[in-house]
Scaffold this motif. Structure first.
Motif, mmCIF file in Angstrom:
data_model
loop_
_atom_site.group_PDB
_atom_site.id
_atom_site.type_symbol
_atom_site.label_atom_id
_atom_site.label_comp_id
_atom_site.label_asym_id
_atom_site.label_seq_id
_atom_site.Cartn_x
_atom_site.Cartn_y
_atom_site.Cartn_z
ATOM 1 N N LEU A 5 15.871 -4.226 -49.544
ATOM 2 C CA LEU A 5 16.892 -3.542 -49.957
ATOM 3 C C LEU A 5 17.674 -3.002 -48.504
ATOM 4 N N LEU A 6 18.870 -2.991 -48.535
ATOM 5 C CA LEU A 6 19.795 -2.470 -47.497
ATOM 6 C C LEU A 6 20.865 -1.626 -48.133
ATOM 7 N N ASP A 7 20.233 -0.198 -48.163
ATOM 8 C CA ASP A 7 20.839 0.569 -49.193
ATOM 9 C C ASP A 7 21.809 1.599 -48.416
ATOM 10 N N GLN A 8 22.573 2.521 -49.157
ATOM 11 C CA GLN A 8 23.429 3.191 -48.311
ATOM 12 C C GLN A 8 22.781 4.280 -47.474
ATOM 13 N N VAL A 9 21.607 4.813 -47.868
ATOM 14 C CA VAL A 9 20.792 5.786 -46.998
ATOM 15 C C VAL A 9 20.489 5.041 -45.656
ATOM 16 N N MET A 10 20.074 4.107 -45.642
ATOM 17 C CA MET A 10 19.589 3.112 -44.310
ATOM 18 C C MET A 10 20.692 2.839 -43.582
ATOM 19 N N VAL A 11 22.108 2.408 -44.256
ATOM 20 C CA VAL A 11 23.054 2.046 -43.307
ATOM 21 C C VAL A 11 23.579 3.269 -42.946
ATOM 22 N N ASP A 12 23.582 4.387 -43.671
ATOM 23 C CA ASP A 12 24.115 5.468 -43.144
ATOM 24 C C ASP A 12 23.453 6.045 -41.590
ATOM 25 N N ARG A 13 22.206 5.704 -41.786
ATOM 26 C CA ARG A 13 21.321 6.168 -40.668
ATOM 27 C C ARG A 13 21.582 5.208 -39.368
ATOM 28 N N ILE A 14 21.870 4.127 -39.806
ATOM 29 C CA ILE A 14 22.328 2.746 -38.779
ATOM 30 C C ILE A 14 23.769 3.149 -38.173
ATOM 31 N N VAL A 15 24.400 3.540 -38.746
ATOM 32 C CA VAL A 15 25.853 3.872 -38.483
ATOM 33 C C VAL A 15 25.629 4.923 -37.624
ATOM 34 N N SER A 16 25.014 6.124 -37.879
ATOM 35 C CA SER A 16 24.934 7.282 -37.140
ATOM 36 C C SER A 16 24.291 7.094 -35.795
ATOM 37 N N VAL A 37 17.591 6.706 -53.774
ATOM 38 C CA VAL A 37 18.580 6.295 -52.894
ATOM 39 C C VAL A 37 19.811 6.653 -53.911
ATOM 40 N N LEU A 38 19.807 6.342 -54.986
ATOM 41 C CA LEU A 38 20.754 6.656 -56.055
ATOM 42 C C LEU A 38 21.000 8.183 -56.227
ATOM 43 N N TRP A 39 20.012 8.959 -56.136
ATOM 44 C CA TRP A 39 20.072 10.241 -56.244
ATOM 45 C C TRP A 39 20.891 10.950 -55.021
ATOM 46 N N PHE A 40 20.427 10.466 -53.780
ATOM 47 C CA PHE A 40 21.264 11.012 -52.615
ATOM 48 C C PHE A 40 22.459 10.291 -52.322
ATOM 49 N N SER A 41 22.841 9.158 -52.879
ATOM 50 C CA SER A 41 24.164 8.428 -52.514
ATOM 51 C C SER A 41 25.181 9.309 -52.901
ATOM 52 N N PRO A 42 26.047 9.617 -51.714
ATOM 53 C CA PRO A 42 27.164 10.633 -52.027
ATOM 54 C C PRO A 42 28.354 9.917 -52.142
ATOM 55 N N LEU A 43 29.403 10.605 -52.528
ATOM 56 C CA LEU A 43 30.771 9.928 -53.107
ATOM 57 C C LEU A 43 31.223 9.586 -51.628
ATOM 58 N N ASP A 44 32.226 8.808 -51.854
ATOM 59 C CA ASP A 44 33.049 8.247 -50.735
ATOM 60 C C ASP A 44 33.613 9.636 -49.909
ATOM 61 N N ASP A 45 33.588 9.361 -48.688
ATOM 62 C CA ASP A 45 34.060 10.520 -47.872
ATOM 63 C C ASP A 45 33.309 11.740 -47.796
ATOM 64 N N GLN A 46 32.221 11.604 -48.502
ATOM 65 C CA GLN A 46 31.306 12.746 -48.305
ATOM 66 C C GLN A 46 30.145 12.452 -47.354
ATOM 67 N N PRO A 47 29.625 13.701 -46.751
ATOM 68 C CA PRO A 47 28.348 13.290 -45.931
ATOM 69 C C PRO A 47 27.079 12.899 -46.584
ATOM 70 N N MET A 48 26.356 12.256 -46.128
ATOM 71 C CA MET A 48 24.876 11.855 -46.559
ATOM 72 C C MET A 48 24.144 13.377 -46.541
ATOM 73 N N SER A 49 23.118 13.724 -47.352
ATOM 74 C CA SER A 49 22.332 14.604 -47.324
ATOM 75 C C SER A 49 21.497 14.508 -45.893
ATOM 76 N N PRO A 50 21.301 15.705 -45.366
ATOM 77 C CA PRO A 50 20.326 15.463 -44.079
ATOM 78 C C PRO A 50 18.824 15.219 -44.572
#
Length: 302
Positions: free
Chosen positions: A117-128, A70-83
């Motif tokens: 864990l409720l991490d950035q990768v999971m939340v990004d998927r939920i919001v998408s 998760v930390l590896w894939f975590s993007p900067l603010d306003d940057q898209p998550m890796s597919p």
């Protein structure tokens, strides 16, 4: 015993008489610097051991691998998550491209098992999928979240997000409420300055806000990993949670407390709120491990 004492005396004497290339204040400056580095190194090692040995669930190795991914894939603010991020982190379960129902079932099982864990990768998927965080994907309930603190932007975040997660054991706590209907909300406490309030900047305050990218506590590049514990999923308590949080916010405002590094701080607010709600008792709230994990959590409420 006498032999051991003799060895200790000889060692101390040798240290005292050891030659040093520098003399005077320069020598003591070097010694002070070495001592400081030693203390910092010891602090980092202790925090690393605690981070890798506590609150890890039944599969600590798998948990650590998940965190690092998760930390590896975590993007900067306003940057898209890796597919490829979700498939890499969650490809085994709930799958590479789950729908809201599959995520809901997965998180329900995780919540029943304990801290998850409720991490950035999971939340990004939920919001998408849904455009927001709500009960379609996250099981309805009241949760306590905890995450490391660190900057979100360059140039520091690529390094600090790892350091904050593993070399700093303490965490910042907040409340997440996922109602049966409507958007999830968060209850965050900190000093006014952190909420961009210039009046009385050191005052301890709370903010209730939708659980989205604008919230004070939301998975982001600097705080990508949120450890969640479900306090209750009782429908009546969940339905009344927002009003309870508003009362806690007003009470905190009336108390006019000054924010303290150790206490009273954001963790103190969350600890007292949970105790008043009957979700935790004073003895548990004041445990040594929680005191290390969430400094101020067990401090007095009055």
């Amino acid at each position: 015993m006498e032999q051991r004492a003799s060895l200790q005396r000889r060692f101390i004497q040798r240290v005292r008489q050891a030659r040093h290339p520098l003399t005077g204040w320069r020598r003591w400056a070097v010694i002070a610097g070495q001592a400081t580095l030693g203390v910092i190194g010891l602090f980092a090692v202790v925090n690393l051991v605690l981070s890798l040995s506590t609150f890890r669930g039944e599969q600590p190795l798998a948990r650590t691998v998940q965190e690092i991914r998760v930390l590896w894939f975590s993007p900067l603010d306003d940057q898209p998550m890796s597919p490829n991020a979700f498939a890499t982190v969650y490809g085994d379960e709930p799958g590479a491209a789950p729908d809201s129902a599959a995520i809901h079932a997965f998180l329900e099982q995780e919540a029943e098992d304990g801290v998850f864990l409720l991490d950035q990768v999971m939340v990004d998927r939920i919001v998408s999928l849904n455009g927001r965080v709500d009960a379609r994907a996250v099981p309805s309930g009241i949760y306590v979240g905890a995450h490391a603190l660190g900057p979100d932007g360059l140039p520091f975040v690529p390094v600090t997000k790892f350091l904050a997660q593993y070399l700093l054991f303490p965490r910042h706590a907040y409340i997440l409420v996922v109602p049966a209907e409507g958007e999830a909300i968060s209850f965050s406490a900190s000093q006014n300055a952190k909420f961009d309030i210039t009046v009385n900047p050191e005052q301890l305050a709370a903010r209730i806000a939708p659980y989205d990218a604008q919230a004070y506590d939301f998975p982001s590049s600097g705080q990508a990993l949120h450890e969640m514990t479900r306090i209750t999923n009782d429908p009546a308590r969940v339905a009344g949670a927002e009003e309870m949080l508003k009362q806690a916010q007003a009470r905190l405002q009336a108390e006019d407390l000054r924010y303290g590094l150790l206490a009273p701080n954001s963790n103190t607010v969350i600890g007292c709120l949970l105790e008043r709600a009957g979700a935790i008792d004073q003895a548990t709230r004041s445990s040594i491990l929680l005191a290390l994990r969430a400094p101020g959590f067990g401090a007095a409420c009055d």
